[in-house]
Design an enzyme around this catalytic site. Sequence first.
Site, short mmCIF file in Angstrom:
data_model
loop_
_atom_site.label_atom_id
_atom_site.label_comp_id
_atom_site.label_asym_id
_atom_site.label_seq_id
_atom_site.Cartn_x
_atom_site.Cartn_y
_atom_site.Cartn_z
CG PHE A 183 -10.87 -2.52 9.94
CD1 PHE A 183 -10.68 -2.12 8.63
CD2 PHE A 183 -10.17 -1.85 10.95
CE1 PHE A 183 -9.84 -1.04 8.31
CE2 PHE A 183 -9.33 -0.77 10.65
CZ PHE A 183 -9.17 -0.38 9.33
CE1 TYR A 241 -3.95 -2.08 0.01
CE2 TYR A 241 -2.79 -3.33 1.69
CZ TYR A 241 -3.81 -3.22 0.78
OH TYR A 241 -4.72 -4.24 0.64
C1 COA Z 1 -2.57 -7.69 -3.13
C2 COA Z 1 -3.45 -7.86 -4.39
C3 COA Z 1 -4.85 -7.35 -4.06
C4 COA Z 1 -2.82 -7.04 -5.52
O1 COA Z 1 -3.72 -7.01 -6.61
P1 COA Z 1 -3.19 -6.83 -8.14
O2 COA Z 1 -4.38 -6.56 -8.97
O3 COA Z 1 -2.30 -7.96 -8.46
O4 COA Z 1 -2.34 -5.50 -7.98
P2 COA Z 1 -1.99 -4.48 -9.18
O5 COA Z 1 -1.77 -5.28 -10.45
O6 COA Z 1 -2.99 -3.41 -9.25
O7 COA Z 1 -0.62 -3.93 -8.67
C5 COA Z 1 -0.39 -2.58 -8.41
C6 COA Z 1 1.05 -2.44 -8.02
O8 COA Z 1 1.24 -3.08 -6.74
C7 COA Z 1 2.27 -4.10 -6.84
N1 COA Z 1 1.82 -5.19 -5.98
C8 COA Z 1 0.61 -5.76 -5.96
N2 COA Z 1 0.55 -6.70 -5.02
C9 COA Z 1 1.76 -6.73 -4.43
C10 COA Z 1 2.31 -7.50 -3.38
N3 COA Z 1 1.60 -8.45 -2.76
N4 COA Z 1 3.59 -7.27 -3.03
C11 COA Z 1 4.31 -6.32 -3.66
N5 COA Z 1 3.83 -5.54 -4.65
C12 COA Z 1 2.57 -5.76 -5.04
C13 COA Z 1 2.28 -4.47 -8.30
O9 COA Z 1 3.52 -5.02 -8.66
C14 COA Z 1 2.03 -3.14 -8.97
O10 COA Z 1 3.22 -2.38 -8.93
P3 COA Z 1 3.50 -1.20 -9.97
O11 COA Z 1 2.44 -0.18 -9.75
O12 COA Z 1 4.87 -0.73 -9.62
O13 COA Z 1 3.38 -1.83 -11.33
C15 COA Z 1 -3.51 -9.35 -4.82
O14 COA Z 1 -2.23 -9.82 -5.05
C16 COA Z 1 -4.19 -10.25 -3.80
O15 COA Z 1 -5.40 -10.43 -3.87
N6 COA Z 1 -3.41 -10.81 -2.84
C17 COA Z 1 -3.95 -11.77 -1.85
C18 COA Z 1 -4.96 -11.11 -0.91
C19 COA Z 1 -4.36 -9.95 -0.18
O16 COA Z 1 -3.25 -10.01 0.33
N7 COA Z 1 -5.11 -8.83 -0.09
C20 COA Z 1 -4.69 -7.67 0.64
C21 COA Z 1 -5.49 -7.60 1.88
S1 COA Z 1 -4.93 -6.27 2.94
#
Ligand code: COA
Length: 405
Positions: A405, A123
């Site tokens: 949450f 984030y």
């Molecule tokens: C975390 C999650 C929501 C990311 O969704 P995503 O659609 O793959 O993310 P995006 O493609 O929009 O990525 C946006 C940016 O964040 C980075 N990013 C996304 N997830 C990341 C992670 N877990 N670790 C590091 N970087 C991450 C991407 O590389 C991308 O970087 P950039 O802007 O430099 O290109 C997804 O991986 C997921 O569902 N993870 C498991 C559930 C989870 O952990 N949810 C969070 C709850 S707090």
Amino acid sequence: MNLVIRPCASAVELKHAIGPIAHYFGRSVPSEDQAERLIRVMPAERVYAAWEGGHAVGGLGAFPFLLTVPGGRVPAAGVTVAAVLPTHRRRGALRAMMRALLDATHARGEPIAFLWATEDTIYGRFGFGLASFTAEIDLPRERSAFHGPSLSSGHVQLVPLGAAEQLVAPIYERVAVETPGMFARSSAWWQVRVLDDPEWRRRGTGDLQCAVLEHEGRPAAYALYRMNPAFQRGIQTGSVVVVEAVAASPEATRGIWRYLLDIDWMARVRAELLPLDHPLLLLMAEPRRLGFSLRDGLWVRLVDIKAAMAVRSYQACGSLVIDVIDEFCPWNAGCWRVGSDGVEGTDEAPGLRCDVSALGSAYLGAFTWSQMARALRVQELRAGALAIADALFRVKKAPWCPEIF
Ligand SMILES: CC(C)(COP(=O)(O)OP(=O)(O)OC[C@H]1O[C@@H](n2cnc3c(N)ncnc32)[C@H](O)[C@@H]1OP(=O)(O)O)[C@@H](O)C(=O)NCCC(=O)NCCS
């Protein structure tokens, strides 16, 4: 990316939108029970989904919270249920949903967004900064003596969960209103998120118990906990798992923790989600035995810097100009004069320069500006500016959120 990002229009759509987070918790679809609970505390239109055809491949929502910040309370978006299915990861779905959610938060006039992060790398790129810590303890009960003489701190009674809200909610509120990082709980929140005890929340431990401590004639502390009994060759090895213990005075803190530490049959007392400055550290005769360990807690994003900074209080010691870099929410970028007389945009030369995420880290009081400068998170442009910033932002209490949450 052929995904359509839009808010949910109904409870049915909300259930689709939380499908991706349910996937990561090991479920093919969210249970009816979980979806119904969520809709009671989060309107469907506050949940965004990434739609492909009729399917939600991603979801991101925000609870409408009232967040305590140093010196006041402010409407804030409690970001939650963030997930994108593994089939669609790393194609920008989260980024697009975050764009929509933060734009809507801004338009709605909620100056802050905050969240718990499952991974600390996700984030920061969206302007969230680490803004509180959370601690856990795992204490052998036979090493749980308090420092000083043992004094009585009131009377404890066990209360059925169905009758608990009227006793515990006022105690929580007394603490929440003066603790940065805590949010106000509605009655619906108490009922579906805190005092309800479905099987899937127990994770193999006992029923949720509620103990209320009365001190000086009124309820002053409560503990929600689970018993986890176990024996090996007749010797107790089980633990009390403290879900939440909240106390409105130092005496009540001592009383409710003495109660938890004295429960027979239990070999250990475990608790998570404690504040960094928990009084237990100084109450214990052997603080080392707590096994007190820290990790990141809340992450804060100032969505509207002027409004967010204006609602916060500052020590009366002048003012300071901070130059804020904010790529994701460019309306925040620029120089802001901050002080107890108010907050305003300015053309004056700045004393400090930082990314908006650093402002999130300073906002509730988790980090001083000097600490952040030592980690190269803020640049001092004029000698003495860090000292002024530290004095301005000084807080009485470490920020704390007792609940994920
Ligand atoms: C975390 C999650 C929501 C990311 O969704 P995503 O659609 O793959 O993310 P995006 O493609 O929009 O990525 C946006 C940016 O964040 C980075 N990013 C996304 N997830 C990341 C992670 N877990 N670790 C590091 N970087 C991450 C991407 O590389 C991308 O970087 P950039 O802007 O430099 O290109 C997804 O991986 C997921 O569902 N993870 C498991 C559930 C989870 O952990 N949810 C969070 C709850 S707090």
